[in-house]
Design a protein around this motif. Structure first.
Motif, PDB file in Angstrom:
ATOM      1  N   GLN A 386      -2.736 -10.337   3.869  1.00 36.16           N
ATOM      2  CA  GLN A 386      -2.250  -8.942   3.226  1.00 36.16           C
ATOM      3  C   GLN A 386      -3.119  -8.371   2.284  1.00 36.16           C
ATOM      4  OE1 GLN A 386       1.972 -10.208   2.485  1.00 36.16           O
ATOM      5  NE2 GLN A 386       2.425 -10.593   4.503  1.00 36.16           N
ATOM      6  N   LYS A 387      -3.837  -9.388   1.398  1.00 32.77           N
ATOM      7  CA  LYS A 387      -4.684  -8.798   0.360  1.00 32.77           C
ATOM      8  C   LYS A 387      -5.944  -8.002   1.193  1.00 32.77           C
ATOM      9  CE  LYS A 387      -3.952 -11.853  -3.212  1.00 32.77           C
ATOM     10  NZ  LYS A 387      -4.512 -13.147  -4.101  1.00 32.77           N
ATOM     11  N   MET A 388      -6.408  -8.406   2.296  1.00 33.73           N
ATOM     12  CA  MET A 388      -7.322  -7.770   3.110  1.00 33.73           C
ATOM     13  C   MET A 388      -6.932  -6.535   3.482  1.00 33.73           C
ATOM     14  SD  MET A 388      -9.040 -10.700   5.302  1.00 33.73           S
ATOM     15  CE  MET A 388     -10.186  -9.433   6.288  1.00 33.73           C
ATOM     16  N   ASN A 389      -5.568  -6.653   3.794  1.00 33.31           N
ATOM     17  CA  ASN A 389      -4.923  -5.083   4.298  1.00 33.31           C
ATOM     18  C   ASN A 389      -4.833  -4.024   3.247  1.00 33.31           C
ATOM     19  OD1 ASN A 389      -5.045  -6.402   7.005  1.00 33.31           O
ATOM     20  ND2 ASN A 389      -2.811  -6.870   6.856  1.00 33.31           N
ATOM     21  N   ALA A 390      -4.286  -4.751   2.287  1.00 36.36           N
ATOM     22  CA  ALA A 390      -4.256  -3.761   0.906  1.00 36.36           C
ATOM     23  C   ALA A 390      -5.474  -3.064   0.541  1.00 36.36           C
ATOM     24  CB  ALA A 390      -3.462  -4.777  -0.278  1.00 36.36           C
ATOM     25  N   TRP A 391      -6.562  -4.035   0.548  1.00 28.78           N
ATOM     26  CA  TRP A 391      -7.837  -3.434   0.082  1.00 28.78           C
ATOM     27  C   TRP A 391      -8.212  -2.364   0.928  1.00 28.78           C
ATOM     28  CZ3 TRP A 391     -12.660  -2.703   1.918  1.00 28.78           C
ATOM     29  CH2 TRP A 391     -13.688  -2.843   1.084  1.00 28.78           C
ATOM     30  N   MET A 392      -8.065  -2.696   2.591  1.00 29.52           N
ATOM     31  CA  MET A 392      -8.539  -1.737   3.479  1.00 29.52           C
ATOM     32  C   MET A 392      -7.752  -0.291   3.024  1.00 29.52           C
ATOM     33  SD  MET A 392      -8.146  -1.665   7.427  1.00 29.52           S
ATOM     34  CE  MET A 392      -8.781  -3.505   7.682  1.00 29.52           C
ATOM     35  N   VAL A 393      -6.429  -0.313   3.169  1.00 27.10           N
ATOM     36  CA  VAL A 393      -5.641   1.013   3.101  1.00 27.10           C
ATOM     37  C   VAL A 393      -5.858   1.577   1.718  1.00 27.10           C
ATOM     38  CG1 VAL A 393      -3.966   0.170   4.857  1.00 27.10           C
ATOM     39  CG2 VAL A 393      -3.552  -0.128   2.012  1.00 27.10           C
ATOM     40  N   SER A 394      -6.164   1.002   0.501  1.00 24.28           N
ATOM     41  CA  SER A 394      -6.343   1.584  -0.618  1.00 24.28           C
ATOM     42  C   SER A 394      -7.851   1.910  -0.867  1.00 24.28           C
ATOM     43  CB  SER A 394      -5.888   0.670  -1.903  1.00 24.28           C
ATOM     44  OG  SER A 394      -6.545  -0.462  -1.750  1.00 24.28           O
ATOM     45  N   GLU A 395      -8.800   1.106  -0.526  1.00 21.11           N
ATOM     46  CA  GLU A 395     -10.144   1.279  -1.017  1.00 21.11           C
ATOM     47  C   GLU A 395     -10.998   1.931   0.210  1.00 21.11           C
ATOM     48  OE1 GLU A 395     -10.958   0.799  -4.058  1.00 21.11           O
ATOM     49  OE2 GLU A 395      -8.996   0.107  -4.386  1.00 21.11           O
ATOM     50  N   GLU A 396     -10.663   1.857   1.330  1.00 22.43           N
ATOM     51  CA  GLU A 396     -11.392   2.329   2.522  1.00 22.43           C
ATOM     52  C   GLU A 396     -10.804   3.768   3.078  1.00 22.43           C
ATOM     53  OE1 GLU A 396     -12.429  -0.578   5.347  1.00 22.43           O
ATOM     54  OE2 GLU A 396     -14.495  -1.254   4.294  1.00 22.43           O
ATOM     55  N   LEU A 397      -9.765   3.439   3.253  1.00 22.07           N
ATOM     56  CA  LEU A 397      -8.906   4.534   4.146  1.00 22.07           C
ATOM     57  C   LEU A 397      -8.179   5.459   3.056  1.00 22.07           C
ATOM     58  CD1 LEU A 397      -7.233   2.549   7.131  1.00 22.07           C
ATOM     59  CD2 LEU A 397      -9.113   3.546   6.941  1.00 22.07           C
ATOM     60  N   LYS A 398      -8.079   5.063   1.806  1.00 23.73           N
ATOM     61  CA  LYS A 398      -7.557   6.068   0.877  1.00 23.73           C
ATOM     62  C   LYS A 398      -6.114   6.629   1.178  1.00 23.73           C
ATOM     63  CE  LYS A 398     -11.536   5.727  -1.375  1.00 23.73           C
ATOM     64  NZ  LYS A 398     -11.538   5.044  -2.541  1.00 23.73           N
ATOM     65  N   ILE A 399      -5.285   5.598   1.935  1.00 20.55           N
ATOM     66  CA  ILE A 399      -4.004   6.319   2.109  1.00 20.55           C
ATOM     67  C   ILE A 399      -2.824   5.294   1.305  1.00 20.55           C
ATOM     68  CG2 ILE A 399      -4.548   6.852   4.448  1.00 20.55           C
ATOM     69  CD1 ILE A 399      -3.682   4.132   5.482  1.00 20.55           C
TER      70      ILE A 399
END
Length: 459
Positions: A386-399
């Protein structure tokens, strides 16, 4: 040729839902005559209730069966990954017997990432095509197979440092500092085993699509990067595999949402397995109250030592007192919020026009449901990837806006800040715009399923 597909899901709704949706897709769009889905669980009644209406859709071509596990006396200590790996290993004899007992011999076998040991059962039973469905991100698949390509000493070196695991062709994975990797022997061994077993499949399906993970997907196609690590095993993005909302569903939460203004409600849920500590539960309650925003909060009893405790919780929690909430909280917030015990119809809540934000543990199923409904997130990871997913949606996808979970308890002040950032601020408006654009790409991906005609006859 008559295609009969057998699909096997490990315990948890995050595995069951994508497997069920993939089974439906094979039956409805890819020329399959029959699909049989086996759901491994330690509690059939709980699993049946969580799946809901899916089971009431009577179709002789789409059969759902449960494999009941008795885990009493089993060593289910350690991380969630090791617990589920032990359960799936224990289920292997029952999986073998269940497949052997089918009237029509299957031609296709698909198992999720935590059940890769069952690929050997499929080989033994001479099933023609054997596949793995990754119910989480392509990035997590990349991590898993790349870890399997490293020797133990190299892996331990990465975990013992403050650096990151540099995965070929995609974003690196940062680790929390681990002073003694020996404490994680079981988890690391299971992860490397799974990664190696993935390479024995005929192909890998991933519950994602190009616009969510373009860099990682390109790496799997690049012979110089992850394609080399996969040793010729093809990877196909087949997402989003999420259960669509039922438009006519009746529920008290949905009736309450009907009375609220558009995009005014914060939905708070930590998945079917997530649990907070008692102190964190109080801080969350106080933060929601102080934010002044409408909310729907799916509440479970606190757990002090295991953030995934609700995964194996047999209590229904429908009549227990909510005395772990701050005194007077329910009365003070009765005009602005709704507290729901244990479970709520998440897909329908996220699809409702009154829902404007989602406080989520960032299980991949929840992430995708939020995207396909165009709802920005407050990312609050608890366990597993879930930490990976959280980083992806906040830092990469900006959602999404990500809470700081590294310093112990998330205080009420930060919760207020996160809610207002997503619901009120310009940053939140940009997140909302981004996720609605991503929602459009999800709709397009569903129109063009990436399941290869190489394997299956496509209508």
């Amino acid at each position: 040729m008559e295609f009969h597909g057998v699909l096997v899901a490990s315990p948890g709704m995050g595995h069951a839902v994508p497997i069920l949706e993939l089974g439906k897709r094979l039956l409805n769009h890819h020329g399959f005559e029959r699909v049989t889905v086996f759901l491994v669980t330690d509690d059939v009644s709980r699993s049946r209730s969580l799946i809901g209406k899916t089971l009431t859709e009577k179709d002789p071509k789409f059969v759902i069966r449960f494999i009941q596990l008795d885990v009493s006396g089993q060593d289910l200590s350690g991380s969630l990954l090791t617990k589920l790996a032990v359960m799936m290993r224990k289920a292997l004899p029952q999986i073998r017997s269940a497949v052997m007992g089918l009237e029509l011999h299957p031609s296709v076998f698909i198992v999720d990432l935590l059940g890769t040991e069952a690929l050997a059962v499929a080989k033994e039973l001479e099933i023609t095509k054997k596949h793995v469905l990754v119910t989480t991100s392509a990035w997590f698949l990349a991590l898993t197979v790349y870890m399997a390509s490293l020797d133990k000493e190299t892996l331990y070196k990465h975990l013992s440092s403050r650096g990151a695991l540099l995965i070929p062709g995609c974003s690196p994975v940062k680790f929390d500092r681990v002073q003694d990797p020996g404490n994680y022997v079981r988890e690391l061994a299971e992860s490397q085993r799974i990664g190696a077993e993935v390479l024995t499949a005929d192909g890998v399906f991933v519950n994602t699509w190009h616009d969510v993970e373009p860099v990682t997907i390109r790496s799997f196609l690049d012979p110089k990067n992850l394609c080399r690590v996969m040793r010729g095993v093809p990877v196909y993005h087949v997402g989003p595999l999420v259960r669509p909302a039922e438009p006519e569903l009746k529920h008290d939460v949905l009736e309450w949402l009907d009375l609220q203004p558009k995009e005014s409600v914060v939905y708070v849920s930590f998945g079917s397995g997530g649990a907070l500590t008692a102190d964190q539960t109080i801080e969350l309650a106080n933060g929601l109250e102080l934010s002044g925003h409408r909310f729907v909060w799916v509440v479970r009893p606190p757990a002090e030592d295991d953030p995934s405790a609700s995964m194996f919780d047999k209590t229904k929690n429908q009549t227990e007192p909510l005395d772990f909430l701050p005194e007077g909280f329910i009365d003070r917030t009765k005009n602005m919020g709704l507290v729901v015990r244990t479970w709520a119809p998440q897909e329908e809540i996220l699809a409702h026009e009154s829902t404007g934000g989602f406080v989520t543990h960032c299980g991949w199923n929840s992430v995708l449901e939020s995207i396909v409904n165009g709802v920005p997130m407050i990312a609050w990871p608890l366990y597993s990837e879930q930490k990976m997913n959280a980083w992806m949606v906040s830092e990469e996808l900006k959602i999404a806006s990500r809470v700081n979970v590294g310093d112990g308890i998330v205080k009420k002040e930060e919760i207020v800040e996160m809610v207002k950032r997503v619901m009120d601020d310009e940053e939140g408006k940009e997140m909302r715009k981004n996720v609605k654009e991503l929602k459009k790409t999800a709709e397009e991906a569903l129109k063009k399923p990436n399941i290869p005609s190489l394997y299956f006859t496509q209508n």
